[in-house]
Design an enzyme around this catalytic site. Structure first.
Site, PDB file in Angstrom:
ATOM      1  N   LEU A 497      -6.832   5.817  33.018  1.00 31.33           N
ATOM      2  CA  LEU A 497      -8.183   6.331  32.897  1.00 31.33           C
ATOM      3  C   LEU A 497      -8.803   6.432  34.282  1.00 31.33           C
ATOM      4  O   LEU A 497      -8.676   5.532  35.097  1.00 31.33           O
ATOM      5  CB  LEU A 497      -9.020   5.387  32.019  1.00 31.33           C
ATOM      6  CG  LEU A 497      -8.444   5.111  30.629  1.00 31.33           C
ATOM      7  CD1 LEU A 497      -9.321   4.124  29.884  1.00 31.33           C
ATOM      8  CD2 LEU A 497      -8.331   6.400  29.831  1.00 31.33           C
ATOM      9  N   GLY A 498      -9.524   7.501  34.575  1.00 33.25           N
ATOM     10  CA  GLY A 498     -10.152   7.653  35.874  1.00 33.25           C
ATOM     11  C   GLY A 498      -9.480   8.729  36.703  1.00 33.25           C
ATOM     12  O   GLY A 498      -8.441   9.267  36.356  1.00 33.25           O
ATOM     13  N   LYS A 499     -10.076   9.029  37.852  1.00 32.25           N
ATOM     14  CA  LYS A 499      -9.575  10.098  38.714  1.00 32.25           C
ATOM     15  C   LYS A 499      -8.676   9.513  39.785  1.00 32.25           C
ATOM     16  O   LYS A 499      -8.827   8.391  40.201  1.00 32.25           O
ATOM     17  CB  LYS A 499     -10.727  10.840  39.374  1.00 32.25           C
ATOM     18  CG  LYS A 499     -11.636  11.535  38.361  1.00 32.25           C
ATOM     19  CD  LYS A 499     -12.782  12.255  39.048  1.00 32.25           C
ATOM     20  CE  LYS A 499     -13.687  12.904  38.031  1.00 32.25           C
ATOM     21  NZ  LYS A 499     -14.819  13.620  38.659  1.00 32.25           N
ATOM     22  N   ASP A 601     -25.994   1.473  37.858  1.00 36.15           N
ATOM     23  CA  ASP A 601     -25.516   2.551  36.980  1.00 36.15           C
ATOM     24  C   ASP A 601     -25.440   2.058  35.540  1.00 36.15           C
ATOM     25  O   ASP A 601     -24.506   2.381  34.820  1.00 36.15           O
ATOM     26  CB  ASP A 601     -24.147   3.045  37.453  1.00 36.15           C
ATOM     27  CG  ASP A 601     -23.802   4.421  36.851  1.00 36.15           C
ATOM     28  OD1 ASP A 601     -24.692   5.031  36.244  1.00 36.15           O
ATOM     29  OD2 ASP A 601     -22.662   4.859  36.990  1.00 36.15           O
ATOM     30  N   ARG A 605     -23.065   4.638  28.396  1.00 37.35           N
ATOM     31  CA  ARG A 605     -21.710   5.132  28.683  1.00 37.35           C
ATOM     32  C   ARG A 605     -20.912   4.130  29.515  1.00 37.35           C
ATOM     33  O   ARG A 605     -19.686   4.183  29.556  1.00 37.35           O
ATOM     34  CB  ARG A 605     -21.798   6.467  29.418  1.00 37.35           C
ATOM     35  CG  ARG A 605     -22.467   6.366  30.774  1.00 37.35           C
ATOM     36  CD  ARG A 605     -22.605   7.704  31.480  1.00 37.35           C
ATOM     37  NE  ARG A 605     -23.388   7.570  32.707  1.00 37.35           N
ATOM     38  CZ  ARG A 605     -24.702   7.629  32.755  1.00 37.35           C
ATOM     39  NH1 ARG A 605     -25.374   7.836  31.626  1.00 37.35           N
ATOM     40  NH2 ARG A 605     -25.356   7.484  33.890  1.00 37.35           N
ATOM     41  N   ASN A 606     -21.581   3.219  30.221  1.00 37.91           N
ATOM     42  CA  ASN A 606     -20.911   2.238  31.061  1.00 37.91           C
ATOM     43  C   ASN A 606     -20.879   0.863  30.420  1.00 37.91           C
ATOM     44  O   ASN A 606     -20.704  -0.148  31.109  1.00 37.91           O
ATOM     45  CB  ASN A 606     -21.589   2.158  32.432  1.00 37.91           C
ATOM     46  CG  ASN A 606     -21.367   3.411  33.233  1.00 37.91           C
ATOM     47  OD1 ASN A 606     -20.369   4.097  33.053  1.00 37.91           O
ATOM     48  ND2 ASN A 606     -22.295   3.745  34.108  1.00 37.91           N
ATOM     49  N   ASP A 619     -18.033  -0.729  34.562  1.00 34.39           N
ATOM     50  CA  ASP A 619     -18.179   0.334  35.550  1.00 34.39           C
ATOM     51  C   ASP A 619     -19.094  -0.084  36.697  1.00 34.39           C
ATOM     52  O   ASP A 619     -20.280   0.214  36.720  1.00 34.39           O
ATOM     53  CB  ASP A 619     -18.714   1.617  34.910  1.00 34.39           C
ATOM     54  CG  ASP A 619     -18.439   2.833  35.805  1.00 34.39           C
ATOM     55  OD1 ASP A 619     -18.187   2.631  36.999  1.00 34.39           O
ATOM     56  OD2 ASP A 619     -18.474   3.967  35.307  1.00 34.39           O
TER      57      ASP A 619
END
Length: 852
Positions: A497-499, A601, A605-606, A619
């Site tokens: 998961l993630g970039k 943040d 969603r986090n 996150d």
């Protein structure tokens, strides 16, 4: 100089009213003795002050009066009085006046007010708890004026003895039942009656109530309960009995707990096992009856053992595998699938999943000389691998066995020969024996030692395993992460998961800083770091840093809220569950703020939901550690979640714990609206102007006023006026308790594949998906997939959260429930629902960031 010095000292030490200061009391309060209920007045006059600033004092404390009157007796000469219309015993004491003048305080003479009346109790008899027929004492004391004061006792409505001088102690030889008592105090003014006390007889306590599971962490279960009737005796200990229910009942040794608090942690329990517990509490008399049995199920875990007896049958057409099933105690959960791994030519092939303890793989020739292993998997993960089995035809196996037998015989002869030679050499070299051992004589020159390397190593970067030392990061960060670095060879990589936009050592260092923050987090509502690994890329110089985190079964909170409202099968979330989500987040943020961490943040969603429906704050890509001061200033241009950012952060790029509180208020709004996008209809570029006008998020539909008041308090324009996370935890705990005294119920869960139908249609289409059972838990249907046109896909594939728990790069995802049963109309409705859901997610992502 000396005479002048003495004059100064004299002036500073001169008493109030001396000619050196010019302040003189011309009237002082006088002693007064009055009867209770009458009026009393004290007077005081002072000369030498310009404005009246006379304060009355009683027993060293200031008396504040709104009706104090000052009378002018002359120039700079003032008089005032203090009166009590109906004097009571508490008005008795020492009184005087004070005047402040040029920083100095001047006091009048002191006077006493003495109140005569009925006796005043200074010690009343208290309740007594005792054993039957055991002696005890009662004490009563009262004072006047006037004196003397006599005390008379009454026990069970009967006078005990004659009046005695105060204070009085009554000795009671014992009673065998509960009885009331009081005392009377008498002087010349009248009689006063004390409070009525009770003699309680100590008895056995009642059974504890409210036994419940307060929390589960790994295999440690925290129990809590409330004491019942104590039996008029302090509870010192409680006894906890636990039994495990399987095919038979196993009673564990009972455990004694010191109380209070009425809590106990059961440790070392088996995973995915049914347990029962009950509690009894003990006072001076004895033990109470046990509470009713309370039943609970421990969480699942990965299997503790590998499947045994792995065998194979190889033919030209297929490879058949069989292995023994694991016992329930070894499985430690509900079997999800068996994972088969095979290695050919030193390269591991894609793992395969099977529902049963057997497998048939087509194309037997391609498995020749392959090494096969198998492990069992639950929803939490997979257990250890079985011993590798080499796949060979039966004839080759027989030859190998025979060759192994001859090799064994030859090795045995070789070992025997070497041992004989060594014994011969030792016998020849044996010298004289000393107290330190045997001395050997060395005939000839000194022996030399030779060494031959067992293997050679390539120094090329491609063959070396990446370490923190090779990344060029700072030493402090490297030392902090050294003990959590997981070698890549120990991981089975599935879908990451993630970039993976790593282009420099700086990118790697920034990613690892997030892991460094998480390393020290140990809180049930903050996601915890498992480890860090470095993924090698064949064509790239730099590796990809991977942060290994616990598997969160229900994904992020925002998507879960959207599914409850817009999924294929919407489900209700009770108000108590929504408040529990808020409480979990506030507890996690309280922990982070106590460690001087600013999240920056915080949003739904986090936040992640684990299998127990507990929310964990996650996150930390934008989080900052505050080392000095209480704020952080954003210095560089970056993407920030504008609709969650506090007003002062939008204006000055300053971030504090109070700005996290603002974001928490927005997160509460998300929860109450079940995933709606904040500030609907307001563009990102308009947010600051919207807020500076005093506008705020509107109260969601069906939101209680007290909940909206809490979230609205988080949006105060003055940061210091916002509540702290500690205060928010207290408010939400009280709110949760007011909703229900019972533990929060588990809501039915629904798993939806977010990949979309079109992608699934091209990936194997006809698989059935997860189904929701009556109890609200998800069970997976995992059928065989066999197609004539593709012999590579005749194994089982499971999708969504289950595949991520097992690990592996799986190519087939199960379609949503009813995908093969609804027909065209149902499919169209499902597409509309999924389109709406995807739009919600896309809108939230668009509104989450803005370049600042």
């Amino acid at each position: 100089m000396k005479p002048l010095l003495w004059i100064l000292v004299f002036l500073l030490r001169s008493p109030a009213g001396s000619c050196g200061t010019g302040v003189v009391f011309t009237k002082h309060p006088s002693n007064q003795t009055v009867s209770q209920g009458n009026e009393v007045r004290l007077g005081c006059a002072v000369e030498g002050v310009t404005e009246p600033d006379i304060m009355w004092m009683k027993d060293g404390e200031k008396l504040y009066s709104t009706d104090q009157v000052f009378l002018t007796l002359g120039e700079q000469h003032w008089e005032t009085s203090h009166s009590v219309r109906s004097v009571q015993q508490h008005d008795a004491g020492q009184y005087w006046c004070e005047v402040e003048f040029h920083g100095l305080t001047f006091s009048s003479e002191r006077a006493w007010i003495t109140v005569e009346g009925v006796p005043h109790f200074i010690q009343e008899p208290q309740d007594v708890a005792t054993f039957p027929n055991a002696a005890f004492n009662l004490t009563c004391a009262a004072v006047g004026p006037p004196e003397p004061v006599e005390v008379l006792w009454w026990l069970g409505g009967v006078q005990e003895g004659e009046p005695q001088p105060s204070p009085s102690i009554l000795h009671v030889s014992g009673v065998n039942s509960s009885v009331k008592f009081y005392c009377e105090a008498k002087n010349a003014r009248g009689i006063s009656v004390s409070r009525t006390g009770t003699v309680h007889i100590k008895v056995l306590p009642a059974a504890p109530v409210g036994l419940q599971v307060l929390g589960m962490v790994d295999n440690n279960v925290t129990l809590s309960w409330q004491p019942g009737f104590t039996g008029h005796s302090e509870l010192a200990t409680c006894v906890v009995q636990v039994s495990r229910r399987s095919s038979r009942r196993w009673d564990l040794p009972q455990q004694e707990v010191q109380v209070p608090p009425h809590l106990h942690v059961l440790s070392g329990l088996r995973s995915h096992s049914n347990y029962s517990a009950r509690v009894s509490c003990v006072n001076e008399v004895g033990a109470s009856p046990f509470s009713p049995w309370m039943h609970f199920l421990t969480p699942e875990s990965v299997p503790s053992a590998a499947p045994r007896n792995l065998t194979f049958d190889l033919s030209e057409q297929q490879l058949a595998l069989n292995w023994a099933k694991l016992q329930d105690d070894e499985l430690q959960g509900k079997l999800l699938a068996y994972k088969v791994q095979w290695t050919l030519g030193g390269e591991a092939q894609e793992p395969l999943l099977f529902k049963e303890n057997s497998a048939q793989l087509s194309g037997g020739g391609r498995f020749f000389n392959a090494s096969v292993q198998v492990s069992a998997c639950t929803a939490v993960g997979c257990g250890p691998w079985s011993a590798p089995v080499l796949v060979l035809p039966a004839s080759v196996q027989l030859q190998v066995q025979r060759s192994h037998m001859w090799v064994g015989l030859l090795l045995g002869l070789l070992v025997a020969t070497i041992v004989g030679l060594l014994l011969t050499v030792v016998a020849q070299r044996r010298g004289k024996e000393t107290q330190f051992g045997l001395v050997f004589k060395t005939p000839g020159p000194e022996s030399s030692v030779s060494f031959t390397a067992a293997r050679s190593f390539s120094r090329s970067a491609a063959d070396q395993e990446n370490t923190l030392d090779s990344l060029g990061i700072n030493d402090e960060l490297k030392n902090k992460l050294q003990d959590v670095l997981i070698p890549e060879r120990l991981l089975t990589l599935g879908h990451m998961l993630g970039k993976a936009d790593i282009t420099s050592s700086g990118d790697i260092e920034q990613c690892l800083k997030e892991a460094a923050y998480m390393k020290d987090f140990h809180h049930p509502n903050v996601i915890q770091l498992i480890g860090v690994s470095l993924h090698r890329r064949p064509s790239q110089r730099l590796p990809i840093p991977m942060v290994v985190l616990p598997f969160m079964k229900h994904g992020d909170l925002h998507t879960f809220l959207l599914l409850s409202r817009l999924g294929d099968q919407p489900f209700d979330l009770s108000l108590q569950t929504l408040v529990q989500f808020m409480l979990d987040i506030s507890r996690g943020m309280e922990y982070l703020s106590s460690r001087n961490i600013i999240h920056r943040d915080l949003a739904a969603r986090n936040c992640m939901l684990n299998e127990n429906m507990t929310v964990c704050v996650a996150d930390f890509g934008l989080s900052k550690k505050i080392y000095s001061g209480d704020y952080y200033r954003q210095g560089s241009v970056s993407k920030l979640p504008v609709k969650w950012i506090a007003l002062e952060s939008l204006a000055d790029n300053v971030y504090t714990t109070q700005s996290d509180v603002w974001a928490f208020g927005v997160t509460m709004w998300e929860i109450m609206t079940r995933g709606q996008t904040p500030y609907p209809g307001v563009e990102n570029s308009e947010i600051y102007e919207f807020l500076i006008k005093g506008e705020r998020l509107k109260k969601p539909a069906d939101c209680r006023d007290d909940i909206y008041e809490i979230m609205h308090s988080c949006w105060s324009p003055v940061p210091k006026c916002r509540p702290s996370f500690q205060h928010l935890v207290g408010q939400l705990e009280a709110l949760w308790l007011s909703l229900s005294t019972a533990p929060p119920s588990k809501e039915p869960l629904l798993y939806v594949n977010l990949e979309g139908e079109e992608e699934e249609a091209g990936r194997g289409g006809g698989a059935t998906g997860p189904r929701t059972s009556v109890e609200g838990t998800s069970s997976w249907s995992v059928p065989w997939q066999r197609r004539a046109e593709d012999e590579e896909t005749d194994w089982l594939m499971v999708g969504s959260g289950a595949a991520l728990a097992i690990g592996g790069d799986y190519r087939y995802i199960i379609s949503p429930p009813g995908a093969t049963e609804e027909g065209e109309g149902g499919g169209e409705r499902r597409r509309e629902s999924m389109d709406t859901l995807e739009d919600e997610v896309r809108d939230d992502e668009d509104d989450a960031v803005i370049n600042v």
